[in-house]
Design an enzyme around this catalytic site. Sequence first.
Site, mmCIF file in Angstrom:
data_model
loop_
_atom_site.group_PDB
_atom_site.id
_atom_site.type_symbol
_atom_site.label_atom_id
_atom_site.label_comp_id
_atom_site.label_asym_id
_atom_site.label_seq_id
_atom_site.Cartn_x
_atom_site.Cartn_y
_atom_site.Cartn_z
ATOM 1 N N LYS A 126 0.865 -1.184 0.000
ATOM 2 C CA LYS A 126 0.000 0.000 0.000
ATOM 3 C C LYS A 126 0.902 1.234 0.000
ATOM 4 O O LYS A 126 2.036 1.175 0.464
ATOM 5 C CB LYS A 126 -0.894 0.016 1.249
ATOM 6 C CG LYS A 126 -2.096 0.924 1.165
ATOM 7 C CD LYS A 126 -3.263 0.314 0.420
ATOM 8 C CE LYS A 126 -4.365 1.305 0.190
ATOM 9 N NZ LYS A 126 -5.562 0.692 -0.408
ATOM 10 N N ASP A 166 -6.898 4.527 -4.830
ATOM 11 C CA ASP A 166 -7.558 4.394 -3.521
ATOM 12 C C ASP A 166 -8.174 5.774 -3.276
ATOM 13 O O ASP A 166 -8.310 6.568 -4.228
ATOM 14 C CB ASP A 166 -6.548 4.012 -2.423
ATOM 15 C CG ASP A 166 -7.233 3.657 -1.096
ATOM 16 O OD1 ASP A 166 -7.973 2.672 -1.056
ATOM 17 O OD2 ASP A 166 -7.069 4.394 -0.097
HETATM 18 P P1 NDP Z 1 -13.031 8.011 -2.981
HETATM 19 O O1 NDP Z 1 -11.975 9.014 -2.717
HETATM 20 O O2 NDP Z 1 -13.530 7.821 -4.363
HETATM 21 O O3 NDP Z 1 -14.315 8.289 -2.059
HETATM 22 C C1 NDP Z 1 -14.228 8.337 -0.668
HETATM 23 C C2 NDP Z 1 -15.577 8.790 -0.147
HETATM 24 O O4 NDP Z 1 -15.550 8.737 1.271
HETATM 25 C C3 NDP Z 1 -15.924 10.224 -0.514
HETATM 26 O O5 NDP Z 1 -17.319 10.359 -0.563
HETATM 27 C C4 NDP Z 1 -15.335 11.004 0.664
HETATM 28 O O6 NDP Z 1 -15.953 12.267 0.866
HETATM 29 C C5 NDP Z 1 -15.670 10.070 1.815
HETATM 30 N N1 NDP Z 1 -14.680 10.230 2.883
HETATM 31 C C6 NDP Z 1 -13.327 10.148 2.778
HETATM 32 N N2 NDP Z 1 -12.749 10.368 3.975
HETATM 33 C C7 NDP Z 1 -13.758 10.614 4.831
HETATM 34 C C8 NDP Z 1 -13.812 10.918 6.205
HETATM 35 N N3 NDP Z 1 -12.693 11.018 6.950
HETATM 36 N N4 NDP Z 1 -15.051 11.070 6.769
HETATM 37 C C9 NDP Z 1 -16.181 10.953 6.032
HETATM 38 N N5 NDP Z 1 -16.180 10.682 4.713
HETATM 39 C C10 NDP Z 1 -14.993 10.499 4.141
HETATM 40 O O7 NDP Z 1 -12.458 6.622 -2.382
HETATM 41 P P2 NDP Z 1 -12.929 5.145 -2.692
HETATM 42 O O8 NDP Z 1 -14.392 5.104 -2.919
HETATM 43 O O9 NDP Z 1 -12.004 4.595 -3.708
HETATM 44 O O10 NDP Z 1 -12.552 4.415 -1.326
HETATM 45 C C11 NDP Z 1 -13.458 4.351 -0.220
HETATM 46 C C12 NDP Z 1 -12.999 3.263 0.735
HETATM 47 O O11 NDP Z 1 -12.954 2.008 0.045
HETATM 48 C C13 NDP Z 1 -11.604 3.428 1.340
HETATM 49 O O12 NDP Z 1 -11.586 2.872 2.629
HETATM 50 C C14 NDP Z 1 -10.733 2.592 0.409
HETATM 51 O O13 NDP Z 1 -9.533 2.183 1.031
HETATM 52 C C15 NDP Z 1 -11.670 1.426 0.157
HETATM 53 N N6 NDP Z 1 -11.380 0.637 -1.031
HETATM 54 C C16 NDP Z 1 -11.375 1.209 -2.275
HETATM 55 C C17 NDP Z 1 -11.145 0.428 -3.374
HETATM 56 C C18 NDP Z 1 -11.233 0.988 -4.755
HETATM 57 O O14 NDP Z 1 -11.154 0.170 -5.696
HETATM 58 N N7 NDP Z 1 -11.421 2.248 -4.965
HETATM 59 C C19 NDP Z 1 -10.814 -1.008 -3.250
HETATM 60 C C20 NDP Z 1 -10.940 -1.513 -1.909
HETATM 61 C C21 NDP Z 1 -11.183 -0.692 -0.849
HETATM 62 P P3 NDP Z 1 -15.346 13.575 0.154
HETATM 63 O O15 NDP Z 1 -15.863 13.546 -1.245
HETATM 64 O O16 NDP Z 1 -15.880 14.691 0.972
HETATM 65 O O17 NDP Z 1 -13.854 13.450 0.246
#
Ligand code: NDP
Length: 444
Positions: A126, A166
């Site tokens: 990571k 991510d």
């Molecule tokens: P994105 O950046 O696309 O989206 C993240 C979302 O979560 C956004 O809506 C963001 O809001 C919100 N968010 C981020 N940090 C916080 C916080 N501290 N409090 C509240 N809301 C928060 O990321 P992903 O969708 O790619 O990833 C989401 C999760 O899934 C993570 O844990 C990641 O590690 C996991 N994951 C992702 C994969 C992937 O293929 N993308 C694969 C496996 C796991 P805002 O828009 O305001 O930032």
Amino acid sequence: MSYVDEVIQSLEEKNPAQPEFLQAVKEVLESLRVVIEQNEEQYRKDALLERLTTPEKVFMFRVPWVDDQGQVQVNTGYRVQFNSAIGPYKGGLRLHPSVNLGIIKFLGFEQIFKNSLTGLPIGGGKGGSDFDPKGKSDREVMAFCQSFMTELCKYIGADTDVPAGDIGTGAREIGYMFGQYKRIKNLYEGVLTGKGLSYGGSLVRTQATGYGLLYLVEEMLKCNGHDMAGKTVCISGSGNVAIYAAEKAAEMGAKVVTMSDSTGWVYDAEGIDLDAVKEIKEVRRARLSEYVKVRPNAQYTEGRGVWAVKCDIALPCATQNELFIEDAKQLVENGCIAVAEGANMPTTLDATEYLQEHGVLFAPGKAANAGGVATSALEMSQNSERLSWTFEEVDAKLKDIMVNIFHNMDDAAKRYHADGNYVIGANIAGFEKVVDAMTAQGIV
Ligand code: NDP
């Protein structure tokens, strides 16, 4: 003192400032206790758990770049190459101000077991940086990504370590990083996944984590006498995972009523309008608060609150530690039947235990969100073969992988008399393969 306790204690002493890493290790080792205790002396002699919880390599580096005002900015870059027993390191790059070494180590550690569970030959890693792409111009994001890759390219490669997206790292960032890697190394190879379709990306990669989550939930429900049709679903987040989880849930006949971002959340009793969310978050990169301008009957609330809404299925898809014990109590009180983690470690340990004790089906992230990395591995295969598979081919492989993951963790839980405990099942199934490979490869 048992071997598991010894190792946890030693890690606590050595890593006091890495709470997320300690949380992840404790969760995994606690659930592996039954397996480890069967072979405790040999594992202790081989220092197996010390090796499993110590990254093979950690890189930390300075990332200087120039902002639009001509000011030099400095961020810290990270890549943790945790375990390569079953294949090249594989895991995303997180760009978020909260990133530090402890967060990257927690994510890299989880990734070992997740990757193993997919059944594909990929090790765990990571990386990322405390850079925040939010509010930056495209030129600033490019300047950061190029500087980041100028250092990172020394440690990665198509057969060594293959990073992906991510939080904060989407198609735009992957594109800039890939361009810089190619320029410096003079190599056109599949060194990153999540690439655009015109330069080696795979169909379905964008949708993979969200779709995969729903394929696993569907199988889990089916094996427990339920189905998706007609269910009410609460989702947190509105990023890549959340959006495609919502899309597949709706396709399966469920109604998604909430989504959130880091400033607030929306409740739409008629079902979330996903085109509106995509336009706001994917195209305009704006705040979710704008949703109510398009859907005036929906409600927007600042802060957190998604888990207070009555639902059958809860899918935390935002970030780590976003579903607490009070939320778990609320979900149980509201009759929730299943929680599946789209994000990595969104549910705290006590909340997980509460849900399981109260009969809620609980699918941990390392199984439930493995569709993203699995499809990344399919992207690597296509790159090696110099071929591109169709959407239907990749989607069918993804579905098979998710169904297999469910059965692997279900079977492992049953073998250790923990029927229905998918946390234990996922950790054991992931662990067995990695340990087998580590043992075969000697003391390295
Ligand atoms: P994105 O950046 O696309 O989206 C993240 C979302 O979560 C956004 O809506 C963001 O809001 C919100 N968010 C981020 N940090 C916080 C916080 N501290 N409090 C509240 N809301 C928060 O990321 P992903 O969708 O790619 O990833 C989401 C999760 O899934 C993570 O844990 C990641 O590690 C996991 N994951 C992702 C994969 C992937 O293929 N993308 C694969 C496996 C796991 P805002 O828009 O305001 O930032």
